[in-house]
Design a protein around this motif. Structure first.
Motif, PDB file in Angstrom:
ATOM      1  N   GLY A 253       0.794  -1.223   0.000  1.00 18.41           N
ATOM      2  CA  GLY A 253       0.000   0.000   0.000  1.00 18.41           C
ATOM      3  C   GLY A 253       0.821   1.265   0.000  1.00 18.41           C
ATOM      4  O   GLY A 253       0.331   2.325   0.411  1.00 18.41           O
ATOM      5  N   TRP A 254       2.073   1.198  -0.445  1.00 23.71           N
ATOM      6  CA  TRP A 254       2.896   2.418  -0.511  1.00 23.71           C
ATOM      7  C   TRP A 254       2.335   3.350  -1.582  1.00 23.71           C
ATOM      8  O   TRP A 254       1.728   2.908  -2.564  1.00 23.71           O
ATOM      9  CB  TRP A 254       4.354   2.066  -0.864  1.00 23.71           C
ATOM     10  CG  TRP A 254       5.088   1.290   0.188  1.00 23.71           C
ATOM     11  CD1 TRP A 254       4.627   0.901   1.406  1.00 23.71           C
ATOM     12  CD2 TRP A 254       6.426   0.811   0.079  1.00 23.71           C
ATOM     13  NE1 TRP A 254       5.587   0.206   2.099  1.00 23.71           N
ATOM     14  CE2 TRP A 254       6.717   0.136   1.297  1.00 23.71           C
ATOM     15  CE3 TRP A 254       7.411   0.880  -0.888  1.00 23.71           C
ATOM     16  CZ2 TRP A 254       7.952  -0.463   1.544  1.00 23.71           C
ATOM     17  CZ3 TRP A 254       8.643   0.302  -0.649  1.00 23.71           C
ATOM     18  CH2 TRP A 254       8.913  -0.369   0.562  1.00 23.71           C
ATOM     19  N   SER A 255       2.578   4.628  -1.402  1.00 24.10           N
ATOM     20  CA  SER A 255       2.207   5.585  -2.448  1.00 24.10           C
ATOM     21  C   SER A 255       3.107   5.378  -3.658  1.00 24.10           C
ATOM     22  O   SER A 255       4.201   4.816  -3.547  1.00 24.10           O
ATOM     23  CB  SER A 255       2.349   7.015  -1.932  1.00 24.10           C
ATOM     24  OG  SER A 255       3.725   7.314  -1.706  1.00 24.10           O
ATOM     25  N   TRP A 256       2.639   5.850  -4.819  1.00 23.63           N
ATOM     26  CA  TRP A 256       3.476   5.697  -6.018  1.00 23.63           C
ATOM     27  C   TRP A 256       4.804   6.435  -5.859  1.00 23.63           C
ATOM     28  O   TRP A 256       5.846   5.977  -6.327  1.00 23.63           O
ATOM     29  CB  TRP A 256       2.732   6.217  -7.256  1.00 23.63           C
ATOM     30  CG  TRP A 256       1.732   5.240  -7.790  1.00 23.63           C
ATOM     31  CD1 TRP A 256       0.385   5.371  -7.800  1.00 23.63           C
ATOM     32  CD2 TRP A 256       2.031   3.964  -8.384  1.00 23.63           C
ATOM     33  NE1 TRP A 256      -0.208   4.257  -8.356  1.00 23.63           N
ATOM     34  CE2 TRP A 256       0.797   3.382  -8.727  1.00 23.63           C
ATOM     35  CE3 TRP A 256       3.203   3.259  -8.641  1.00 23.63           C
ATOM     36  CZ2 TRP A 256       0.692   2.127  -9.331  1.00 23.63           C
ATOM     37  CZ3 TRP A 256       3.118   2.020  -9.247  1.00 23.63           C
ATOM     38  CH2 TRP A 256       1.891   1.450  -9.582  1.00 23.63           C
ATOM     39  N   SER A 257       4.760   7.587  -5.194  1.00 22.71           N
ATOM     40  CA  SER A 257       5.990   8.349  -4.983  1.00 22.71           C
ATOM     41  C   SER A 257       6.989   7.554  -4.144  1.00 22.71           C
ATOM     42  O   SER A 257       8.178   7.446  -4.487  1.00 22.71           O
ATOM     43  CB  SER A 257       5.677   9.675  -4.300  1.00 22.71           C
ATOM     44  OG  SER A 257       6.870  10.390  -4.025  1.00 22.71           O
ATOM     45  N   ASP A 258       6.494   6.968  -3.030  1.00 24.06           N
ATOM     46  CA  ASP A 258       7.375   6.163  -2.172  1.00 24.06           C
ATOM     47  C   ASP A 258       7.870   4.918  -2.906  1.00 24.06           C
ATOM     48  O   ASP A 258       9.021   4.505  -2.755  1.00 24.06           O
ATOM     49  CB  ASP A 258       6.633   5.749  -0.894  1.00 24.06           C
ATOM     50  CG  ASP A 258       6.531   6.888   0.115  1.00 24.06           C
ATOM     51  OD1 ASP A 258       7.258   7.886  -0.065  1.00 24.06           O
ATOM     52  OD2 ASP A 258       5.719   6.781   1.058  1.00 24.06           O
ATOM     53  N   THR A 259       6.967   4.306  -3.677  1.00 27.30           N
ATOM     54  CA  THR A 259       7.337   3.078  -4.391  1.00 27.30           C
ATOM     55  C   THR A 259       8.471   3.335  -5.381  1.00 27.30           C
ATOM     56  O   THR A 259       9.476   2.606  -5.410  1.00 27.30           O
ATOM     57  CB  THR A 259       6.115   2.513  -5.148  1.00 27.30           C
ATOM     58  OG1 THR A 259       5.080   2.222  -4.221  1.00 27.30           O
ATOM     59  CG2 THR A 259       6.494   1.239  -5.899  1.00 27.30           C
ATOM     60  N   ILE A 260       8.333   4.375  -6.183  1.00 22.22           N
ATOM     61  CA  ILE A 260       9.365   4.694  -7.180  1.00 22.22           C
ATOM     62  C   ILE A 260      10.658   5.130  -6.486  1.00 22.22           C
ATOM     63  O   ILE A 260      11.761   4.748  -6.891  1.00 22.22           O
ATOM     64  CB  ILE A 260       8.868   5.799  -8.144  1.00 22.22           C
ATOM     65  CG1 ILE A 260       7.660   5.273  -8.951  1.00 22.22           C
ATOM     66  CG2 ILE A 260       9.981   6.240  -9.081  1.00 22.22           C
ATOM     67  CD1 ILE A 260       6.969   6.339  -9.780  1.00 22.22           C
ATOM     68  N   TYR A 261      10.502   5.905  -5.393  1.00 24.86           N
ATOM     69  CA  TYR A 261      11.684   6.364  -4.642  1.00 24.86           C
ATOM     70  C   TYR A 261      12.465   5.171  -4.083  1.00 24.86           C
ATOM     71  O   TYR A 261      13.686   5.091  -4.211  1.00 24.86           O
ATOM     72  CB  TYR A 261      11.237   7.288  -3.503  1.00 24.86           C
ATOM     73  CG  TYR A 261      12.374   7.844  -2.668  1.00 24.86           C
ATOM     74  CD1 TYR A 261      13.144   8.899  -3.138  1.00 24.86           C
ATOM     75  CD2 TYR A 261      12.657   7.321  -1.413  1.00 24.86           C
ATOM     76  CE1 TYR A 261      14.178   9.418  -2.372  1.00 24.86           C
ATOM     77  CE2 TYR A 261      13.691   7.828  -0.639  1.00 24.86           C
ATOM     78  CZ  TYR A 261      14.459   8.874  -1.128  1.00 24.86           C
ATOM     79  OH  TYR A 261      15.474   9.373  -0.366  1.00 24.86           O
ATOM     80  N   ARG A 262      11.746   4.219  -3.468  1.00 22.58           N
ATOM     81  CA  ARG A 262      12.413   3.037  -2.905  1.00 22.58           C
ATOM     82  C   ARG A 262      13.036   2.166  -3.989  1.00 22.58           C
ATOM     83  O   ARG A 262      14.074   1.528  -3.773  1.00 22.58           O
ATOM     84  CB  ARG A 262      11.416   2.218  -2.083  1.00 22.58           C
ATOM     85  CG  ARG A 262      11.026   2.869  -0.769  1.00 22.58           C
ATOM     86  CD  ARG A 262      12.230   3.009   0.145  1.00 22.58           C
ATOM     87  NE  ARG A 262      11.994   3.990   1.207  1.00 22.58           N
ATOM     88  CZ  ARG A 262      12.947   4.443   1.995  1.00 22.58           C
ATOM     89  NH1 ARG A 262      14.190   4.024   1.850  1.00 22.58           N
ATOM     90  NH2 ARG A 262      12.672   5.334   2.927  1.00 22.58           N
ATOM     91  N   ALA A 263      12.409   2.147  -5.159  1.00 25.87           N
ATOM     92  CA  ALA A 263      12.983   1.388  -6.279  1.00 25.87           C
ATOM     93  C   ALA A 263      14.322   2.002  -6.703  1.00 25.87           C
ATOM     94  O   ALA A 263      15.293   1.288  -6.996  1.00 25.87           O
ATOM     95  CB  ALA A 263      12.009   1.366  -7.456  1.00 25.87           C
ATOM     96  N   MET A 264      14.376   3.335  -6.708  1.00 26.62           N
ATOM     97  CA  MET A 264      15.622   4.014  -7.077  1.00 26.62           C
ATOM     98  C   MET A 264      16.701   3.785  -6.013  1.00 26.62           C
ATOM     99  O   MET A 264      17.875   3.590  -6.331  1.00 26.62           O
ATOM    100  CB  MET A 264      15.386   5.520  -7.263  1.00 26.62           C
ATOM    101  CG  MET A 264      14.498   5.881  -8.461  1.00 26.62           C
ATOM    102  SD  MET A 264      15.120   5.248 -10.045  1.00 26.62           S
ATOM    103  CE  MET A 264      14.074   3.809 -10.293  1.00 26.62           C
TER     104      MET A 264
END
Length: 615
Positions: A253-264
């Motif tokens: 349930g992470w936000s898209w911003s957090d998801t992309i940030y953590r992927a980076m």
């Protein structure tokens, strides 16, 4: 690229990143264009290298991963984090480049040691010519303080020569007429005329330079493994990153911003930069360290292999021993005083060329006595020599050459005085044996300590010798070798190395590089002694430029230390990657902390590898 271009670009990128951060804190604005400039300048060399390497190898690499991570950070408006990533990654890359240059400079500096010109002497006239124009037989003059331009033999003059650049020996060596001099060494205080013996490209110096260039291109097994591992691992990291772009949003349930940030962040911390840098600086530093000590290593593969050697086989003559027999005892039953007796024998032997005879002459000359005239000298090859001194006839040689009954009588009479493990030369005159010389090939001063050190490392030492059991046993007691194989002819040494390999697994061979070349080639690691002769340079994996067995112990120590540092680097790098990946999944770290942890570990393994440069 200038000498320090990569470092300067990284520092400019770091300055722009700091400038953008300070202006942002003061104004509250996002100075993304300053960060963009930091991206372009700071990441130029690393990203360019990554793109070219990918095109060439058709494989993704860590440089591209870092570029993708930085672009991804910018894409989600984390310009500062991406710029910090670029700066630290570029800085670690510049440091790695520096470490490569630092570790290779100690050996590549050999290129500067040979003069470009020489003083060619023709009809007593000197002219400056290119070293490449010199031919065997040419006469050259070398003045005090000049480097020797070509391998040759002194035909006039006497000097001391600094051979440290070639042998690692810091003490200058006295050179006289008929002594050899090597290109790249320094003539300290004499004015010499030297006859050239080899063309420039055939000289020992040139062979060493070729050897060093080969060593720089050879890769150790651990390095090759990591390079293969990197290709697979980079693809895995890309795959994990792609999954992290979507899965956490739907699963956690992470936000898209957090998801992309953590992927980076995952892309950054999972990259194998530290792992890739864990071997090469250590290997090249070890090779450079050895070169400074006169240990020439033909690549990290051989140095790494040396650490796993369980047994070392030694040729006896010229390796464990000096290769020249010396008189240790004189038995005189001639009725003359010792000086007169040895002078008469030496006078006859001085007209022959056998090594035992030369040893008797050298022993006599140490007393300073002038040798009398010898007449009617006849050499019996393989047996001895006869001659006449002051009207008295002498026969000097092996027992087989003389009257057996006379020899046996002499032995029985002096059996308590005859040393064991020696070669005996008997002297017969007027129907009876009147004396004998006991000779022995002396053990090198460094042999005993070197053998002790090797035993300390758990390495078995085996002496290969053509001597009989009795002589071999005496040498074993003197040197401390674990065991010996006696009556071993040069052509049988290869078979003995094969047998030892079956018993111990990895076996090294140490020889003088001439008769031992087949065995050197057969061994897991071939180590050649003898001042770096041609056969040694071509056959051996490691060449000791000085006949000092302690250098073998130094090589083993260097090898084990290098392997230990590489293992520590690999474990540390993998541990840091695992720790940072877990911390990122638990959302404990930000992009800047991930960058510092990841690139900091890379810098640490590089610095750890550079420790091998120390003496």
């Amino acid at each position: 690229m200038t000498k320090h271009g990569e470092l300067i670009a990284a520092l400019i990128g770091g300055f722009l990143t700091l400038l953008g951060y300070i202006l942002g804190q003061l104004t509250g604005l996002n100075f993304w264009y300053i960060y963009l400039l930091a991206y372009i300048i700071g990441g130029y060399y690393q990203i360019k290298a990554g793109i070219l390497d990918t095109i060439k190898s058709k494989q993704l690499n860590v440089e591209l991963l870092m570029g993708i991570a930085a672009i991804g950070a910018a894409g989600i408006n984390h310009w500062m984090e991406g710029a910090v990533l670029i700066f630290i990654f570029a800085l670690s890359g510049a440091l790695e480049t520096y470490s490569m240059a630092k570790s290779t400079s100690a050996i590549s500096s050999l290129m500067d040691l040979q003069p470009e010109t020489a003083r060619l002497v023709i009809n007593n006239q000197e002219q400056a010519v290119s070293v490449s124009q010199l031919n065997p037989g040419d006469t050259i003059r070398i003045k005090p303080g000049e480097r020797v331009p070509a391998d040759g033999t002194i035909i006039k003059g006497e000097t001391t020569v600094d051979e440290s650049s070639m042998t690692g020996e810091s003490i200058p060596t006295l050179k006289k007429v008929k002594d050899a001099v090597m290109a790249g060494t320094v003539n300290i205080d004499g004015n010499l005329l030297v006859s050239v013996t080899k063309r420039s490209e055939d000289s020992l110096f040139s062979k060493i330079v070729d050897l060093v260039q080969t060593a720089q291109s050879e890769k150790a097994p651990s390095q090759l493994f990591i390079e293969r591992f990197e290709r697979i691992y980079v693809k895995v990291v890309i795959g994990i990153t792609l999954l992290m772009l979507f899965l956490p949003h739907f699963v956690f349930g992470w936000s898209w911003s957090d998801t992309i940030y953590r992927a980076m962040v995952m892309l950054v911390v999972a990259s194998p930069c530290a792992l890739v840098a864990s071997t090469m600086p250590a290997v090249l530093s070890a090779v450079a360290n050895g070169a400074r000590k006169g240990i020439l290593i033909k690549g990290g593969v051989h140095l790494e292999q040396l650490a796993s050697v369980k047994a070392l086989a030694f040729d006896k003559t010229g390796t464990l021993t000096k290769g020249k027999p010396e008189v240790t005892h004189v038995l005189n039953a001639s009725g003359f005083d010792d000086a007169a007796f040895t002078a008469a024998v030496a006078a006859i032997e001085n007209n022959a060329s056998h090594p035992l005879g030369k040893a008797i002459v050298a022993y006599t000359q140490k007393t300073g006595r002038t040798l009398p005239e010898a007449e009617h000298v006849k050499v019996k090859p393989g047996f001895g020599v006869t001659g006449e001194v002051d009207g008295r006839t002498y026969a000097i040689g092996k027992a087989d050459m003389l009257d057996p009954a006379a020899v046996q009588t002499f032995i029985d009479k002096h059996k308590n005085e005859l040393p064991e493990g020696h070669t005996m030369v008997y002297v017969e005159s007027e129907g009876g044996v009147i004396g004998a010389f006991a000779l022995k090939d002396q053990v090198r001063e460094s042999s005993v300590e070197a053998i002790k050190t090797l035993h300390h490392y758990g390495i078995q030492t085996i002496m290969l010798t053509g001597d009989n059991e009795k002589t071999a046993e005496a040498i074993q007691k003197e040197t401390g070798v674990s065991s010996f194989i006696a009556n071993c002819l040069p052509e049988n040494k290869v078979n003995e190395i094969k047998k030892l390999s079956e018993k111990y697994g990895s076996v090294g061979m140490v020889g003088d590089g001439i008769n031992d070349t087949p065995a050197l080639a057969q061994a897991s690691v071939g180590i050649a002694m003898g001042g770096g002769n041609d056969a040694a340079l071509e056959t051996a994996d490691i060449v000791l430029m000085k006949n000092d067995l302690q250098r073998i112990a130094d090589s083993v120590r260097l090898s084990k230390r290098m392997n230990r540092i590489i293992k520590v680097n690999i474990v540390f790098a993998l541990s840091m990657i695992g720790l940072l990946m877990c911390a990122n999944l638990l959302q404990f770290i930000s992009m800047p902390l991930g960058v510092v942890g990841h690139e900091g570990s890379t810098i640490l393994v590089i610095l750890n590898g550079l420790r091998m440069l120390r003496g």
